[in-house]
Design a protein around this motif. Structure first.
Motif, PDB file in Angstrom:
ATOM      1  N   GLY A 263     -69.865  71.869  37.875  1.00  0.00           N
ATOM      2  CA  GLY A 263     -71.083  71.732  37.096  1.00  0.00           C
ATOM      3  C   GLY A 263     -72.350  71.727  37.911  1.00  0.00           C
ATOM      4  N   SER A 264     -72.249  71.708  39.231  1.00  0.00           N
ATOM      5  CA  SER A 264     -73.434  71.766  40.082  1.00  0.00           C
ATOM      6  C   SER A 264     -74.082  73.144  39.990  1.00  0.00           C
ATOM      7  CB  SER A 264     -73.065  71.478  41.544  1.00  0.00           C
ATOM      8  OG  SER A 264     -72.547  70.181  41.694  1.00  0.00           O
ATOM      9  N   GLY A 265     -75.386  73.173  40.181  1.00  0.00           N
ATOM     10  CA  GLY A 265     -76.107  74.438  40.180  1.00  0.00           C
ATOM     11  C   GLY A 265     -76.300  74.947  41.592  1.00  0.00           C
ATOM     12  N   LEU A 266     -76.101  76.255  41.774  1.00  0.00           N
ATOM     13  CA  LEU A 266     -76.291  76.892  43.073  1.00  0.00           C
ATOM     14  C   LEU A 266     -77.161  78.121  42.897  1.00  0.00           C
ATOM     15  CD1 LEU A 266     -75.579  77.273  46.112  1.00  0.00           C
ATOM     16  CD2 LEU A 266     -73.626  78.627  45.354  1.00  0.00           C
TER      17      LEU A 266
ATOM     18  N   HIS B 119     -80.124  76.847  47.295  1.00  0.00           N
ATOM     19  CA  HIS B 119     -80.590  75.598  46.689  1.00  0.00           C
ATOM     20  C   HIS B 119     -79.447  75.020  45.879  1.00  0.00           C
ATOM     21  CE1 HIS B 119     -82.454  73.031  43.559  1.00  0.00           C
ATOM     22  NE2 HIS B 119     -83.303  72.715  44.513  1.00  0.00           N
ATOM     23  N   VAL B 120     -79.245  73.709  45.988  1.00  0.00           N
ATOM     24  CA  VAL B 120     -78.158  73.038  45.291  1.00  0.00           C
ATOM     25  C   VAL B 120     -78.717  71.913  44.440  1.00  0.00           C
ATOM     26  CG1 VAL B 120     -76.074  71.636  45.552  1.00  0.00           C
ATOM     27  CG2 VAL B 120     -76.467  73.567  47.079  1.00  0.00           C
ATOM     28  N   ALA B 121     -78.237  71.836  43.201  1.00  0.00           N
ATOM     29  CA  ALA B 121     -78.511  70.703  42.321  1.00  0.00           C
ATOM     30  C   ALA B 121     -77.160  70.087  41.987  1.00  0.00           C
ATOM     31  CB  ALA B 121     -79.238  71.149  41.051  1.00  0.00           C
ATOM     32  N   THR B 122     -76.791  69.020  42.704  1.00  0.00           N
ATOM     33  CA  THR B 122     -75.465  68.440  42.535  1.00  0.00           C
ATOM     34  C   THR B 122     -75.404  67.582  41.278  1.00  0.00           C
ATOM     35  OG1 THR B 122     -76.012  66.508  43.870  1.00  0.00           O
ATOM     36  CG2 THR B 122     -75.070  68.404  45.009  1.00  0.00           C
TER      37      THR B 122
ATOM     38  N   ARG C 254     -81.063  67.153  44.858  1.00  0.00           N
ATOM     39  CA  ARG C 254     -81.429  68.567  44.815  1.00  0.00           C
ATOM     40  C   ARG C 254     -82.047  68.902  46.164  1.00  0.00           C
ATOM     41  NH1 ARG C 254     -82.243  70.803  39.463  1.00  0.00           N
ATOM     42  NH2 ARG C 254     -81.688  69.246  37.889  1.00  0.00           N
ATOM     43  N   PHE C 255     -81.562  69.956  46.791  1.00  0.00           N
ATOM     44  CA  PHE C 255     -82.072  70.266  48.120  1.00  0.00           C
ATOM     45  C   PHE C 255     -81.880  71.748  48.428  1.00  0.00           C
ATOM     46  CE2 PHE C 255     -77.651  69.286  48.540  1.00  0.00           C
ATOM     47  CZ  PHE C 255     -77.160  70.034  49.595  1.00  0.00           C
TER      48      PHE C 255
END
Length: 318
Positions: free
Chosen positions: A125-128, A155-158, A182-183
């Motif tokens: 479900g994380s965004g990449l 960019h990652v939104a865990t 988010r980083f």
């Protein structure tokens, strides 16, 4: 260690290392490994080189012991075994070339072309998001969520993970562990070595150079690191994540810096004449059409965009 490694010993050492890192060695098998190492000096030399590969590249554990998403486990294991054996034979002299070689990006699970920005949702479900000319491998297991950044920027939104698995991004310089965040991570290749840049917009991350001490970077801060140390965190630049929306922000920014960013999204060379490099630029520009962006700059500044060829553009005084 500069001793030449015989190919057969390298393959056997790679096989033992993958079994060890995959948790496949019981007490009897560990005794078998010890007997193999003692059976011939070449075996011990190959084993020490295998351990050195793991320390240098940070490849194990766990990437070589785990299947990549959407890739058969058997095929991944065979490819990993071959790669590890190659690195054992190549030795430190060859590693510098291997680490910079384009095959790492060509064979990655995810890739973007120059000018392309790609967004996707991972299995947890994380965004990449991958920025222009980027490449990454995804390695998920029951114990770990890992992304190997081969080239470019992501960019990652865990999100929360039911299994409590850590989320780690690894580059050639070390690793970044998400702490609910988010980083952005960008790998910069330089003539004298690569460097990794990290920008945190939410939460925090633990930056761990391959041979250095870990450093916590909090939201609103950015830092960079090589294999041995991390720079002192600096305030996060405004609009650092604008590329996620396909935008380039300039706020009284030197023209040379704007053109450096623009050049990442187009093929060829964009040269800035030193006499106009310090001209200040302000505005919001679309990255999907760099020709239009150059035209806007030419219309608003005392410059001329000169096209020597399709692949060579110079920005000069008007």
């Amino acid at each position: 260690m500069s001793t030449a490694i015989e190919a057969r010993a390298a393959r056997e050492a790679a096989h033992w290392m993958m079994r060890l890192q995959g948790g496949e060695l019981d007490a009897a098998a560990r005794q078998g490994l010890a007997r193999w190492r003692a059976a011939h000096p070449d075996h011990e030399t190959a084993w020490q080189r295998a351990e050195q590969v793991c320390r240098t590249f940070g490849m194990l554990p766990p990437p070589l012991a785990m299947p990549v998403l959407d890739r058969p486990a058997g095929a991944q294991r065979r490819a990993a075994l071959k790669t590890l054996a190659l690195l054992i034979v190549a030795g430190p002299t060859g590693w510098a070339m291997l680490r910079a070689a384009p095959w790492q990006a060509w064979t990655a699970d995810l890739r973007t072309a120059t000018g392309e920005i790609r967004h996707l949702t991972l299995a947890d479900g994380s965004g990449l998001s991958l920025n222009t000319a980027s490449a990454a491998d995804i390695v998920f297991s029951d114990a770990l969520r890992l992304i190997l950044l081969r080239a470019g920027e992501l960019h990652v939104a865990t999100g929360p993970d039911p299994l409590g698995r850590p989320f780690i991004v690894r580059t050639g310089n070390g690793s970044i562990r998400a702490l609910g965040t988010r980083f952005t991570v960008r790998q910069e290749d330089r003539l004298l070595g690569a460097r990794t840049h990290v920008a945190v917009s939410q939460g925090a991350v633990e930056v761990r150079p391959a041979e250095g001490r870990p450093v916590i970077v909090q939201a609103g801060w950015q830092a960079s690191f090589d294999e041995t140390a991390t720079s002192a965190p600096q305030p996060l630049a405004p609009h650092a994540c604008a590329w996620l929306k396909g935008l380039l922000y300039a706020d009284d920014t030197p023209l040379a810096q704007v053109l450096t960013q623009l050049s990442r999204y187009r093929h060829g060379v964009v040269r800035c004449d030193p006499t106009v490099a310090r001209l200040r630029v302000s505005g919001v520009y679309q990255l999907r059409d760099t020709d239009a962006l150059l035209a806007l700059l030419q219309a608003s500044l005392p410059i001329r965009v000169r096209r020597h060829s399709r692949w060579w553009i110079s920005v000069e005084p008007a």
